[in-house]
Design a protein around this motif. Structure first.
Motif, PDB file in Angstrom:
ATOM      1  N   SER A 111       0.829  -1.208   0.000  1.00  0.00           N
ATOM      2  CA  SER A 111       0.000   0.000   0.000  1.00  0.00           C
ATOM      3  C   SER A 111       0.862   1.255   0.000  1.00  0.00           C
ATOM      4  O   SER A 111       1.877   1.345   0.688  1.00  0.00           O
ATOM      5  CB  SER A 111      -0.923   0.011   1.217  1.00  0.00           C
ATOM      6  OG  SER A 111      -1.899  -0.995   1.124  1.00  0.00           O
ATOM      7  N   ARG A 112       0.419   2.216  -0.755  1.00  0.00           N
ATOM      8  CA  ARG A 112       1.097   3.508  -0.852  1.00  0.00           C
ATOM      9  C   ARG A 112       0.285   4.589  -0.142  1.00  0.00           C
ATOM     10  O   ARG A 112      -0.932   4.472   0.017  1.00  0.00           O
ATOM     11  CB  ARG A 112       1.266   3.906  -2.319  1.00  0.00           C
ATOM     12  CG  ARG A 112       2.539   3.429  -3.012  1.00  0.00           C
ATOM     13  CD  ARG A 112       2.631   1.943  -3.215  1.00  0.00           C
ATOM     14  NE  ARG A 112       3.692   1.591  -4.191  1.00  0.00           N
ATOM     15  CZ  ARG A 112       4.018   0.371  -4.543  1.00  0.00           C
ATOM     16  NH1 ARG A 112       3.385  -0.666  -4.010  1.00  0.00           N
ATOM     17  NH2 ARG A 112       4.975   0.134  -5.424  1.00  0.00           N
ATOM     18  N   GLY A 113       0.986   5.659   0.245  1.00  0.00           N
ATOM     19  CA  GLY A 113       0.319   6.820   0.793  1.00  0.00           C
ATOM     20  C   GLY A 113      -0.087   7.752  -0.336  1.00  0.00           C
ATOM     21  O   GLY A 113      -0.043   7.379  -1.502  1.00  0.00           O
ATOM     22  N   PRO A 114      -0.511   8.971  -0.027  1.00  0.00           N
ATOM     23  CA  PRO A 114      -0.602   9.537   1.314  1.00  0.00           C
ATOM     24  C   PRO A 114      -1.901   9.154   2.013  1.00  0.00           C
ATOM     25  O   PRO A 114      -2.732   8.446   1.452  1.00  0.00           O
ATOM     26  CB  PRO A 114      -0.559  11.039   1.043  1.00  0.00           C
ATOM     27  CG  PRO A 114      -1.297  11.172  -0.270  1.00  0.00           C
ATOM     28  CD  PRO A 114      -0.894   9.952  -1.062  1.00  0.00           C
ATOM     29  N   THR A 115      -2.054   9.638   3.249  1.00  0.00           N
ATOM     30  CA  THR A 115      -3.323   9.502   3.942  1.00  0.00           C
ATOM     31  C   THR A 115      -4.313  10.498   3.345  1.00  0.00           C
ATOM     32  O   THR A 115      -3.947  11.347   2.523  1.00  0.00           O
ATOM     33  CB  THR A 115      -3.149   9.786   5.440  1.00  0.00           C
ATOM     34  OG1 THR A 115      -2.686  11.137   5.601  1.00  0.00           O
ATOM     35  CG2 THR A 115      -2.144   8.829   6.069  1.00  0.00           C
ATOM     36  N   GLN A 116      -5.548  10.428   3.777  1.00  0.00           N
ATOM     37  CA  GLN A 116      -6.550  11.331   3.213  1.00  0.00           C
ATOM     38  C   GLN A 116      -6.293  12.789   3.561  1.00  0.00           C
ATOM     39  O   GLN A 116      -6.758  13.683   2.844  1.00  0.00           O
ATOM     40  CB  GLN A 116      -7.951  10.898   3.666  1.00  0.00           C
ATOM     41  CG  GLN A 116      -8.398   9.604   3.006  1.00  0.00           C
ATOM     42  CD  GLN A 116      -9.820   9.205   3.352  1.00  0.00           C
ATOM     43  OE1 GLN A 116     -10.548   9.943   4.038  1.00  0.00           O
ATOM     44  NE2 GLN A 116     -10.241   8.040   2.890  1.00  0.00           N
ATOM     45  N   ASP A 117      -5.565  13.057   4.643  1.00  0.00           N
ATOM     46  CA  ASP A 117      -5.204  14.441   4.952  1.00  0.00           C
ATOM     47  C   ASP A 117      -3.791  14.761   4.468  1.00  0.00           C
ATOM     48  O   ASP A 117      -3.167  15.721   4.934  1.00  0.00           O
ATOM     49  CB  ASP A 117      -5.373  14.743   6.444  1.00  0.00           C
ATOM     50  CG  ASP A 117      -4.435  13.924   7.321  1.00  0.00           C
ATOM     51  OD1 ASP A 117      -3.988  12.854   6.880  1.00  0.00           O
ATOM     52  OD2 ASP A 117      -4.156  14.362   8.457  1.00  0.00           O
ATOM     53  N   GLN A 118      -3.298  13.933   3.520  1.00  0.00           N
ATOM     54  CA  GLN A 118      -2.057  14.180   2.781  1.00  0.00           C
ATOM     55  C   GLN A 118      -0.789  14.001   3.606  1.00  0.00           C
ATOM     56  O   GLN A 118       0.272  14.500   3.240  1.00  0.00           O
ATOM     57  CB  GLN A 118      -2.061  15.589   2.146  1.00  0.00           C
ATOM     58  CG  GLN A 118      -3.188  15.793   1.152  1.00  0.00           C
ATOM     59  CD  GLN A 118      -3.175  14.755   0.023  1.00  0.00           C
ATOM     60  OE1 GLN A 118      -2.196  14.614  -0.680  1.00  0.00           O
ATOM     61  NE2 GLN A 118      -4.269  14.010  -0.106  1.00  0.00           N
ATOM     62  N   ARG A 119      -0.858  13.240   4.705  1.00  0.00           N
ATOM     63  CA  ARG A 119       0.367  12.912   5.425  1.00  0.00           C
ATOM     64  C   ARG A 119       1.144  11.814   4.694  1.00  0.00           C
ATOM     65  O   ARG A 119       0.573  10.938   4.049  1.00  0.00           O
ATOM     66  CB  ARG A 119       0.044  12.448   6.850  1.00  0.00           C
ATOM     67  CG  ARG A 119      -0.346  13.565   7.778  1.00  0.00           C
ATOM     68  CD  ARG A 119      -0.707  13.043   9.157  1.00  0.00           C
ATOM     69  NE  ARG A 119      -1.934  12.266   9.122  1.00  0.00           N
ATOM     70  CZ  ARG A 119      -2.015  10.963   9.349  1.00  0.00           C
ATOM     71  NH1 ARG A 119      -0.918  10.255   9.616  1.00  0.00           N
ATOM     72  NH2 ARG A 119      -3.174  10.333   9.313  1.00  0.00           N
ATOM     73  N   LEU A 120       2.449  11.841   4.843  1.00  0.00           N
ATOM     74  CA  LEU A 120       3.306  10.846   4.220  1.00  0.00           C
ATOM     75  C   LEU A 120       3.174   9.505   4.933  1.00  0.00           C
ATOM     76  O   LEU A 120       3.273   9.431   6.145  1.00  0.00           O
ATOM     77  CB  LEU A 120       4.761  11.312   4.256  1.00  0.00           C
ATOM     78  CG  LEU A 120       5.779  10.375   3.595  1.00  0.00           C
ATOM     79  CD1 LEU A 120       6.783  11.175   2.793  1.00  0.00           C
ATOM     80  CD2 LEU A 120       6.507   9.525   4.633  1.00  0.00           C
ATOM     81  N   LYS A 121       2.916   8.463   4.189  1.00  0.00           N
ATOM     82  CA  LYS A 121       2.899   7.086   4.681  1.00  0.00           C
ATOM     83  C   LYS A 121       3.281   6.180   3.513  1.00  0.00           C
ATOM     84  O   LYS A 121       2.924   6.491   2.371  1.00  0.00           O
ATOM     85  CB  LYS A 121       1.525   6.692   5.218  1.00  0.00           C
ATOM     86  CG  LYS A 121       1.152   7.310   6.556  1.00  0.00           C
ATOM     87  CD  LYS A 121       1.921   6.683   7.705  1.00  0.00           C
ATOM     88  CE  LYS A 121       1.597   7.353   9.036  1.00  0.00           C
ATOM     89  NZ  LYS A 121       2.258   6.686  10.182  1.00  0.00           N
ATOM     90  N   PRO A 122       3.906   5.048   3.717  1.00  0.00           N
ATOM     91  CA  PRO A 122       4.543   4.622   4.969  1.00  0.00           C
ATOM     92  C   PRO A 122       5.799   5.453   5.222  1.00  0.00           C
ATOM     93  O   PRO A 122       6.261   6.168   4.328  1.00  0.00           O
ATOM     94  CB  PRO A 122       4.894   3.157   4.681  1.00  0.00           C
ATOM     95  CG  PRO A 122       5.159   3.148   3.193  1.00  0.00           C
ATOM     96  CD  PRO A 122       4.173   4.113   2.603  1.00  0.00           C
ATOM     97  N   GLU A 123       6.371   5.334   6.421  1.00  0.00           N
ATOM     98  CA  GLU A 123       7.630   6.039   6.697  1.00  0.00           C
ATOM     99  C   GLU A 123       8.848   5.216   6.311  1.00  0.00           C
ATOM    100  O   GLU A 123       9.946   5.765   6.162  1.00  0.00           O
ATOM    101  CB  GLU A 123       7.739   6.391   8.183  1.00  0.00           C
ATOM    102  CG  GLU A 123       6.790   7.465   8.654  1.00  0.00           C
ATOM    103  CD  GLU A 123       5.520   6.910   9.238  1.00  0.00           C
ATOM    104  OE1 GLU A 123       4.718   7.697   9.769  1.00  0.00           O
ATOM    105  OE2 GLU A 123       5.309   5.681   9.162  1.00  0.00           O
ATOM    106  N   ILE A 124       8.670   3.920   6.166  1.00  0.00           N
ATOM    107  CA  ILE A 124       9.815   3.033   5.967  1.00  0.00           C
ATOM    108  C   ILE A 124       9.350   1.806   5.188  1.00  0.00           C
ATOM    109  O   ILE A 124       8.155   1.478   5.183  1.00  0.00           O
ATOM    110  CB  ILE A 124      10.410   2.626   7.343  1.00  0.00           C
ATOM    111  CG1 ILE A 124      11.908   2.371   7.256  1.00  0.00           C
ATOM    112  CG2 ILE A 124       9.689   1.439   7.951  1.00  0.00           C
ATOM    113  CD1 ILE A 124      12.745   3.612   7.360  1.00  0.00           C
TER     114      ILE A 124
END
Length: 714
Positions: free
Chosen positions: A467-480
């Motif tokens: 799974s790729r990011g971002p989250t719905q509020d545009q935060r970066l995920k995953p971190e690693i």
């Protein structure tokens, strides 16, 4: 299907139209609301009766960023601050009439308004069909802090609804979706969502009839050293330096562990200190009749005794506590309603790393489960909780590149370290089909270069399913990311245990998914924590361990397909494909002259904390990168908020010539600055408190790493 419009007026639920030029918005999942001009809409019960407006719980919004004095004024006037809402608002409890009077005398307050029922519902509950009243589901009800759970449960039962189980701030209710409107009208409810399907995050190949046969049981015939996934992560470098997880305790919540008894444990498991069943609705024991929990455990602590040292976990000298969530009745994991208690119990057993290879598909949404994880880490700042990102990566638009926005919950939590799956390097054994030939592969990965890519042929690639990011509020995920394809680890000895991706031999099995990448990262976190302790930090914060892994990660840019059409990673990290990169245990246990700051006091709004980092003439001439990474454990967001960052810290670096490099990120609770044109002299690295509305004693603790490293080459 015709939808039922819920509300008293013909406008959309919760939508407000402001005539002010300088309107201030409350940013909620269901609407952006100007409280001065918000509609008088209040959700109606199914019988058409309008509920009473709450007189105890309401929103106080300020004109500007909230100061520590603003908080003191609210408390001095008898109001209890419960939850932050963006922008610049709190949900508070107290006397509503007194709050209105305070607004009239305090010019800093923008508006006071009830916390409306319509704001308490997830998107799937604000747009419902009349048919949603025909069948029961499970509603997950989150309560505001300090709410009497027993009393609120009694109110729900008076509605004729069945309370299934309760937690510290949660109630599971059996009801139709439309009955969520009745529950939302009860004072003390913060947010309601449908209980998601929580599942283990090993990649499902159960009905892939084209699977490769298992390899011979002769261990020597397939031995490459890459089987466990640790070689790609350079664990052997950390082990050579004596860092093996000694003195650390890792906990896991999963399907259980082997036979569920410290007196009858797999020979490779020598450091298990105990376990418990934590499954919702209760469980008998913590044995593993499915096999997933035993496999992920091996990636953390396996001693490799039955493989002549070949298949070892990353932190094989760490202690381990198992929490079983398997339900034989449901034939699935049943995550406890009170996850906070689960994490707290593991913490009380000594765990400072907690690994979780499960979650729900949520398309990047921050929900009740993510908020609970953030709360647990806020309450225990030295507990690093790790979650798998999910296996929902796919190429729906058929451009040969995995689409964004598929990371699942609770991996969407801010404070957790969320792990994606890179490829292991195994050219035989396990599953060697191309992505396009896998289960549903023609639909998910049917376009080149994904179609013909095999699962573990390039360690610089990201698994097609990750799974790729971002989250719905545009935060970066995953971190690693960490290896998550064709990983060999322990096979549960339980008679009902599945074989996952296939048997390696009688003691080990193959598996893949972000499930497998996550415990490898947990092992890395335990070893990194041991390293930091031996560097003189007696109790490193979770933020510091997380920052170290992110700061030292190996950037996989541009990915396995190179640059151009089908390029896997569009830019250097951090990004939403790989986060900061793949875990690199050589770099994580070799920080050298890096500045390591673990500030447990933190900074308040308008404050800054500075550290000086010197670059000698010799180092400047040699070339390299000055890198600074800031990570902090943020206060939990309200599940009803559309923007989840609460406290906002920023990173700034001032060069010897006065040039300023800044990151003004008001979305993420991690920032990094890299300066490639490095000159001799003193660099000042500053952590700035841009906004701290919900700190600890008015301040936000943080972790900071500053180092000078060679340019990373691909």
């Amino acid at each position: 299907m015709k939808k039922l419009l819920i509300g008293l007026t013909c406008s959309l639920v919760g939508v407000a139209f402001s005539t002010q030029l300088q309107a201030k918005e409350l940013k909620l999942k269901n609407a952006n609301v100007d409280l001065k001009n918000h509609s008088s809409q209040i959700l109606m019960r199914l019988d058409g009766a309008a509920p009473a407006v709450s007189s105890k719980y309401f929103v106080v919004q300020f004109e500007n960023a909230i100061t520590e004095q603003d908080q003191k004024d609210l408390k001095a006037n008898g109001f209890e601050i419960l939850q932050y809402l963006p922008d610049d608002a709190y949900i508070v409890s107290g006397n509503f009439s007194n709050a209105l009077q305070l607004k009239n005398t305090n010019s800093k307050i923008y508006e006071v308004a009830p916390y409306l029922s319509e704001w308490k519902l997830s998107s799937e509950l604000t747009s419902m069909s009349v048919f949603d009243n025909e069948s029961n589901t499970i509603l997950n009800v989150r309560l505001l802090p300090n709410t009497d759970v027993k009393a609120l449960s009694a109110k729900i039962e008076k509605l004729g609804l069945k309370v299934l189980v309760t937690g510290q701030r949660y109630i599971a209710v059996q009801a139709t979706k439309l009955r969520s409107l009745d529950i939302a009208n009860i004072e003390g409810v913060e947010f309601i969502q449908v209980q998601p399907e929580l599942k283990t995050l090993d990649m499902d190949v159960s009905d892939d009839d084209r699977a490769d046969p298992p390899p011979p049981e002769n261990l020597g015939e397939t031995k490459t050293g890459y089987e466990s996934g640790t070689k790609v992560m350079k664990f052997e470098k950390a082990w050579e330096r004596g860092y093996t997880g000694e003195g650390q305790t890792v906990a896991m919540a999963d399907t259980g562990l082997d036979m569920g008894s410290t007196g009858n444990m797999h020979s490779d498991l020598q450091t298990v200190i105990g376990g418990e069943s934590v499954a919702m609705f209760g469980g008998v024991g913590w044995d593993d009749p499915q096999g997933h929990g035993t496999h992920v455990t091996g990636s953390v602590i396996s001693r490799g005794i039955l493989s002549q040292g070949l298949i070892k976990g990353g932190a094989f000298n760490s202690k381990y506590y198992a929490q079983g969530m398997w339900s034989m009745l449901m034939n699935n994991i049943m995550v406890p309603q009170d996850m906070g208690a689960m994490f707290a119990n593991a913490y009380n057993k000594g765990a400072r790393v907690h690994t979780n290879s499960w979650g729900a598909d949520s398309n990047g949404a921050y929900d009740n489960f993510a908020a609970t994880v953030d709360q647990a880490m806020w309450d225990h700042p030295d507990l690093l909780i790790i979650f798998a990102a999910g296996n929902s990566g796919k190429d729906n638009n058929r451009d040969g590149v995995i689409d964004q926005g598929s990371v699942g919950s609770p991996g969407t939590a801010k404070n957790t370290l969320t792990v994606g799956a890179s490829e292991n390097y195994m050219l035989e054994g396990g599953r060697q089909k191309a992505c396009g030939e896998m289960k549903d592969g023609g639909t998910k990965w049917g376009v080149e270069p994904l179609k013909s890519d095999k699962l573990s042929n390039d360690p610089n690639g990201i698994a097609c399913f990750s799974s790729r990011g971002p989250t719905q509020d545009q935060r970066l995920k995953p971190e690693i990311v960490a290896p998550g394809t064709n990983i060999v680890s322990l096979q549960s000895r339980h008679s009902k245990a599945t074989k996952l991706w296939g048997i390696y031999n009688q003691n080990y099995s193959w598996a893949g998914g972000t499930s497998m990448a996550t415990p490898l990262t947990a092992g890395a976190a335990a070893v990194t924590r041991e390293y930091l302790v031996k560097q003189g930090l007696s109790n490193p914060s979770a933020a510091l361990v997380k920052a170290t892994l992110m700061h030292t990660a190996f950037d996989l840019f541009p990915g396995q397909f190179g640059k151009g059409a089908g390029q896997e990673i569009p830019k250097r990290g951090p990004n939403n494909q790989q986060g900061y990169g793949r875990v690199d245990m050589d770099s994580a246990t070799r920080l050298g002259q890096a500045k390591i700051i673990d500030n447990s006091t933190g900074v308040g709004a308008g404050e800054s904390s500075n550290v000086t980092f010197n670059i000698t003439e010799k180092r400047a001439q040699a070339g390299g990168v000055l890198k600074a990474t800031l990570v902090y454990t943020d206060a939990p967001a309200a599940a009803s908020a559309s923007k989840t960052l609460v406290n906002n810290l920023d990173l700034k670096v001032t060069a010897p010539d006065g040039k300023v490099f800044t990151i003004n990120d008001s979305t993420n609770n991690a920032e990094t600055i890299e300066i490639t044109d490095v000159a001799q002299g003193s660099y000042q690295v500053s952590v700035v408190g841009s906004n701290v509305p919900q700190g600890k004693n008015g301040k936000q603790p943080y972790a900071l790493l500053v180092s000078f490293v060679k340019n990373q080459k691909q």
